[in-house]
Scaffold this motif. Structure first.
Motif, short mmCIF file in Angstrom:
data_model
loop_
_atom_site.label_atom_id
_atom_site.label_comp_id
_atom_site.label_asym_id
_atom_site.label_seq_id
_atom_site.Cartn_x
_atom_site.Cartn_y
_atom_site.Cartn_z
N TYR A 145 0.82 -1.22 0.00
CA TYR A 145 0.00 0.00 0.00
C TYR A 145 0.85 1.26 0.00
O TYR A 145 0.41 2.31 -0.46
N VAL B 233 2.00 1.87 -3.68
CA VAL B 233 0.96 2.56 -4.45
C VAL B 233 1.09 4.06 -4.25
O VAL B 233 1.01 4.84 -5.20
N PHE C 104 -13.76 -5.35 -8.44
CA PHE C 104 -14.65 -5.76 -7.35
C PHE C 104 -16.04 -5.98 -7.93
O PHE C 104 -16.74 -5.03 -8.24
N THR D 259 -5.90 6.25 -1.86
CA THR D 259 -4.83 6.99 -1.17
C THR D 259 -5.00 8.50 -1.29
O THR D 259 -4.27 9.25 -0.64
N CYS E 236 -7.13 -5.19 -3.20
CA CYS E 236 -7.17 -4.02 -2.31
C CYS E 236 -5.77 -3.51 -2.01
O CYS E 236 -5.53 -2.30 -1.99
N ARG E 237 -4.85 -4.43 -1.76
CA ARG E 237 -3.47 -4.01 -1.48
C ARG E 237 -2.92 -3.21 -2.66
O ARG E 237 -2.23 -2.22 -2.48
N LEU E 238 -3.27 -3.67 -3.87
CA LEU E 238 -2.75 -3.00 -5.07
C LEU E 238 -3.39 -1.63 -5.28
O LEU E 238 -3.00 -0.88 -6.16
N MET E 239 -4.43 -1.35 -4.48
CA MET E 239 -5.10 -0.06 -4.58
C MET E 239 -4.60 0.88 -3.50
O MET E 239 -5.13 1.97 -3.32
N GLY E 240 -3.63 0.42 -2.73
CA GLY E 240 -3.09 1.26 -1.67
C GLY E 240 -3.84 1.13 -0.36
O GLY E 240 -3.70 1.96 0.54
#
Ligand SMILES: Nc1ncnc2c1ncn2[C@@H]1O[C@H](COP(=O)(O)OP(=O)(O)O)[C@@H](O)[C@H]1O
Ligand SMILES: [Mg+2]
Lengths: 238, 304
Positions: free
Chosen positions: A75, A78, A92, A107, B188-192
């Protein structure tokens, strides 16, 4: 030195006992599209996952703009502007198109900026705007790929890792995806493109690597690889 | 009492008990949705919520009194502290187990439950504690049914909590992240998204809601006990399954359905109210036969 965006140095990755990456070296220069080719199971996805640190390298380093990110959490990576669009799109399914995009900018704290970026994505992919209230799972494969790329664009990536964006798509849709990749690149995004579709990838790429069972078997300029006999035989065959 | 009066009376009883079930079921369902854990310590979190509120009310009542002002202050304090307790439990007991087989983490949850209620049992000598408030029995009369203001306020408070939760889950970035994590953690991790942080937040919210329910149960019944979380834990779990485990609106509906069925079950002709659970659970089993995923459940439930 500052024009090297990404550098992998002697990177090795294991899944338990499986030695998936056997010491690979890759360099991506600013403004380029670099492609990573290879057949199924060669280690392409593992390379991208090691870069975004979904899996941990056992040795070697990954540098992003000269900074060692080998042990940085996914995270945080990113937040540095390195975005990985995984194989199979991984949108999703039970969230709306709009929510998928919003999460792409997780973020980001500024809601107005979020709105601007979403408008930019919608300008690039008008179909996503039409479908913004629909669940992601209801989109076609091509639309899902657009959503996956759009979601990545929500953070204005400095480096975009794309894992087989053409997978499972009809040739005409693959053409669209190629145009999008080219456009993103011309707008300043550096791209590392993983593909099994070598024909498509080599049309786009400035530079390419060929991965075979966890090692780099060949590398060269895009034009050079396009003409290479072994490549033509192995990947551009038919 | 006329038939109408009986129905009204049972509707109110069912709504109240169903509200408690729903609030506890939400935590079950949220945690299951996000890490596939049946958190069997969740009923004890509800019990802890009642006890923390009990202590907090003793602390604030000299200044704020033991009326609604003091109760609300105690409830908010309990929601906060027990929310932190939930996060702490997740951090020390569950997170290290996330890679382990599902059965091991389930046993960990049972262990946490034992620790919680045995601690409270030791502290209270296993005695009932009187949850004394200044709330009287004033209220409104409809026919021969007396509805206290306390009952009305508790139902309204539950509704407010649920509406807030719905807003949080559907509109805020954290809520969207929770739903996304339930679907695909790596994406989700790849989305920060810091997945561990969102899991901790889920435990905070779920535990807070259980603490609110525990506080309200203390206020409503007037006494609390270290074992009070056991039965409601089972019933809230049932409610979550009925609603479709993992589904938030499902947990809300499941709790209310169970509460109302139980209330209806107290009026069974000939056999009497001891059979209310048999009646309610019988109907629920029947429902699950025809809809194995529950009322709002989407995906097939794995066998444990
Ligand atoms: N999660 C995993 N666990 C164990 N082995 C894996 C896992 N993911 C990939 N592998 C193995 O690592 C090798 C490289 O896989 P991958 O990077 O997915 O290849 P590619 O993307 O080039 O098709 C393969 O042998 C694959 O079976
Ligand atoms: Mg792959």
């Amino acid at each position: 030195m500052s024009d090297i965006v990404l550098a992998l140095k002697d990177v090795e990755t294991y899944y338990g006992k499986i030695h998936a990456l056997r010491g690979i070296n890759i360099e991506v220069k600013k403004g380029q599209i670099v492609t990573l080719l290879g057949s199924n199971g060669a280690g392409k996805s593992t390379t991208l996952k090691t870069i975004s640190n979904l899996v941990q390298a056992s040795s070697g380093t990954v540098e992003f703009f000269g900074k060692d990110i080998t042990n940085v959490q996914p995270y945080d990576i990113v937040e540095m502007g390195l975005i990985h669009v995984p194989e199979g799109r991984r949108i999703f399914r039970d969230l709306t198109v709009e929510e998928n995009l919003e999460l792409g900018s997780y973020t980001l704290k500024d809601d107005k900026e979020r709105k601007n970026r979403m408008d930019h994505v919608f300008e690039m992919f008008p179909i996503l705007e039409e479908r913004k209230k629909q669940d992601g799972g209801t989109l076609s494969g091509g639309e899902q790929q657009m959503l996956a790329i759009g979601r990545a664009m929500m953070v204005k990536p400095k480096l975009l890792l794309l894992d087989e964006p053409s997978m499972g798509l009809a040739p005409i849709i693959v053409q669209d995806i190629m145009k999008i990749i080219r456009r993103l690149n011309s707008e300043g995004t550096t791209i590392l493109l993983v593909e099994q579709n070598a024909k498509m990838a080599l049309k786009l790429a400035h530079y390419g690597y060929v991965l075979e069972t966890g090692s780099i078997a060949m590398e060269g300029d895009g034009s050079q690889l396009r003409e290479d006999e072994t490549i033509i035989k192995a990947y551009l065959g038919s | 009492m006329s038939t109408f009066d009986i129905i009204l009376q049972q509707l109110i009883n069912g709504l109240l008990i169903g509200s408690f079930y729903s609030l506890v079921a939400l935590g079950y369902s949220m945690v299951y949705g996000i890490i596939m854990l049946l958190n069997f310590a969740h009923g004890d979190i509800y019990m802890a919520g009642a006890f923390v509120a009990f202590v907090m009310l003793a602390v604030v009542s000299p200044v704020l009194g033991a009326g609604w002002l003091g109760i609300v202050a105690a409830m908010i304090a309990s929601m906060f502290l027990v929310g932190l307790l939930g996060v702490f439990i997740q951090r020390v007991a569950y997170r290290p187990m996330l890679g382990a087989p599902r059965l091991s983490i389930l046993i960990t949850a049972i262990g946490v439950s034992l620790v919680l209620y045995n601690s409270v049992m030791a502290i209270t000598d296993g005695e009932f504690q009187a949850f004394t408030t200044d709330l009287g029995f004033a209220g409104v009369d409809v026919g021969s049914v007396h509805i206290t203001y306390t009952q009305i306020i508790l139902v309204v408070a539950t509704a407010i909590l649920m509406i807030s939760l719905n807003w949080f889950i559907s509109k805020t970035m954290y809520g969207k992240a929770m739903r996304a994590i339930a679907l695909d953690k790596d994406a989700c991790r790849l989305m920060g998204i810091n997945v561990n942080k969102i899991i901790a937040l889920t435990f905070f919210v779920g535990s807070s809601l259980a603490a609110a329910a525990g506080t309200m149960a203390g206020v409503y019944y007037g006494s609390i006990h270290f074992f009070m979380g056991f039965v409601i834990g089972l019933k809230a779990f049932t409610a979550a399954v009925i609603g479709g485990i993992g589904s938030i609106p499902g947990a809300m509906i499941g709790g209310l359905v169970l509460g109302l069925l139980e209330a209806a079950g107290t009026q069974l002709p000939f056999i009497g109210s001891e059979w209310k659970d048999v009646f309610a659970f019988g109907l629920l089993i029947l429902l699950l036969v025809f809809r194995p995923t529950g009322i709002l459940g989407k995906t097939e439930i794995e066998r444990m």
